[in-house]
Write a protein that holds these residues in place. Structure first.
Motif, short mmCIF file in Angstrom:
data_model
loop_
_atom_site.label_atom_id
_atom_site.label_comp_id
_atom_site.label_asym_id
_atom_site.label_seq_id
_atom_site.Cartn_x
_atom_site.Cartn_y
_atom_site.Cartn_z
N ALA A 1 3.90 5.75 -5.57
CA ALA A 1 3.83 5.77 -7.03
C ALA A 1 2.71 6.70 -7.50
O ALA A 1 2.88 7.45 -8.47
CB ALA A 1 3.61 4.36 -7.58
N HIS A 2 1.58 6.69 -6.82
CA HIS A 2 0.45 7.56 -7.19
C HIS A 2 0.82 9.02 -6.99
O HIS A 2 0.54 9.86 -7.85
CB HIS A 2 -0.79 7.18 -6.37
CG HIS A 2 -1.98 7.99 -6.73
ND1 HIS A 2 -2.41 9.05 -5.99
CD2 HIS A 2 -2.83 7.90 -7.79
CE1 HIS A 2 -3.48 9.58 -6.55
NE2 HIS A 2 -3.76 8.90 -7.65
N ARG A 3 1.46 9.35 -5.86
CA ARG A 3 1.87 10.74 -5.62
C ARG A 3 2.84 11.22 -6.71
O ARG A 3 2.72 12.35 -7.19
CB ARG A 3 2.52 10.88 -4.24
CG ARG A 3 1.52 10.93 -3.10
CD ARG A 3 2.17 11.31 -1.79
NE ARG A 3 3.20 10.38 -1.39
CZ ARG A 3 3.00 9.29 -0.66
NH1 ARG A 3 1.79 8.98 -0.26
NH2 ARG A 3 4.01 8.51 -0.34
N GLU B 1 3.77 14.51 -11.57
CA GLU B 1 4.20 14.63 -12.96
C GLU B 1 3.06 15.17 -13.83
O GLU B 1 3.27 16.04 -14.68
CB GLU B 1 4.70 13.29 -13.49
CG GLU B 1 5.34 13.36 -14.85
CD GLU B 1 6.55 14.28 -14.93
OE1 GLU B 1 6.77 14.85 -16.01
OE2 GLU B 1 7.28 14.42 -13.93
N LYS B 2 1.84 14.66 -13.63
CA LYS B 2 0.69 15.15 -14.40
C LYS B 2 0.44 16.63 -14.13
O LYS B 2 0.09 17.37 -15.04
CB LYS B 2 -0.58 14.36 -14.03
CG LYS B 2 -0.66 12.99 -14.63
CD LYS B 2 -1.94 12.28 -14.26
CE LYS B 2 -3.14 12.83 -14.91
NZ LYS B 2 -3.35 12.61 -16.31
N GLU C 1 3.92 1.52 -1.12
CA GLU C 1 4.56 1.58 -2.44
C GLU C 1 3.61 2.16 -3.48
O GLU C 1 3.99 3.02 -4.27
CB GLU C 1 4.98 0.16 -2.83
CG GLU C 1 5.61 0.03 -4.18
CD GLU C 1 5.89 -1.42 -4.54
OE1 GLU C 1 5.60 -1.79 -5.69
OE2 GLU C 1 6.37 -2.17 -3.68
N LEU C 2 2.36 1.71 -3.47
CA LEU C 2 1.38 2.20 -4.43
C LEU C 2 1.04 3.67 -4.18
O LEU C 2 0.88 4.45 -5.13
CB LEU C 2 0.11 1.35 -4.37
CG LEU C 2 0.27 -0.07 -4.90
CD1 LEU C 2 -1.00 -0.88 -4.60
CD2 LEU C 2 0.57 -0.08 -6.37
N GLN C 3 0.95 4.08 -2.91
CA GLN C 3 0.68 5.48 -2.60
C GLN C 3 1.81 6.38 -3.08
O GLN C 3 1.57 7.46 -3.63
CB GLN C 3 0.44 5.65 -1.10
CG GLN C 3 -0.90 5.11 -0.66
CD GLN C 3 -1.07 5.11 0.85
OE1 GLN C 3 -0.10 5.10 1.60
NE2 GLN C 3 -2.31 5.11 1.30
N GLN D 1 0.83 -1.20 0.00
CA GLN D 1 0.00 0.00 0.00
C GLN D 1 0.87 1.26 0.00
O GLN D 1 0.61 2.20 -0.75
CB GLN D 1 -0.93 0.00 1.21
CG GLN D 1 -1.87 1.18 1.23
CD GLN D 1 -2.83 1.13 2.39
OE1 GLN D 1 -2.58 0.46 3.40
NE2 GLN D 1 -3.92 1.85 2.28
N TRP E 1 3.09 10.07 -9.79
CA TRP E 1 2.34 10.17 -11.04
C TRP E 1 1.53 11.47 -11.08
O TRP E 1 1.54 12.19 -12.07
CB TRP E 1 1.43 8.95 -11.16
CG TRP E 1 0.55 8.94 -12.36
CD1 TRP E 1 0.93 8.83 -13.67
CD2 TRP E 1 -0.87 9.02 -12.37
NE1 TRP E 1 -0.19 8.84 -14.48
CE2 TRP E 1 -1.30 8.96 -13.71
CE3 TRP E 1 -1.83 9.13 -11.37
CZ2 TRP E 1 -2.64 9.01 -14.06
CZ3 TRP E 1 -3.17 9.19 -11.73
CH2 TRP E 1 -3.56 9.13 -13.06
N ILE E 2 0.85 11.79 -9.97
CA ILE E 2 0.05 13.02 -9.91
C ILE E 2 0.96 14.24 -10.01
O ILE E 2 0.63 15.21 -10.71
CB ILE E 2 -0.80 13.06 -8.62
CG1 ILE E 2 -1.92 12.03 -8.69
CG2 ILE E 2 -1.35 14.46 -8.35
CD1 ILE E 2 -2.97 12.29 -9.76
#
Length: 60
Positions: free
Chosen positions: A19-21, A26-27, A15-17, A13, A23-24
């Motif tokens: 990666a999501h942060r 960068e977007k 690790e996924l959080q 969890q 990604w956001i």
């Protein structure tokens, strides 16, 4: 019955959080993002860093 490995789930969890942060973040450099702030307002975040409330939350 198999017990889930809670530590493994917590690590995944986190690790996924992360990666999501990333990604956001960068977007946010290239796109307008919409989100709800802590007050419930709908806010647009622009790539240049400024934010704009497009819908205010109702009081109450």
């Amino acid at each position: 019955m198999h017990q889930p490995d809670l530590e493994k789930i917590k690590r995944k969890q986190a690790e996924l959080q992360a990666a999501h942060r990333a990604w956001i973040a960068e977007k946010a450099k290239h796109e307008i993002l919409a989100f709800a702030d802590e007050k419930g307002n709908i806010v647009l975040h622009h790539p240049d860093g400024h934010t704009e409330i497009v819908h205010e939350a109702e009081a109450g």
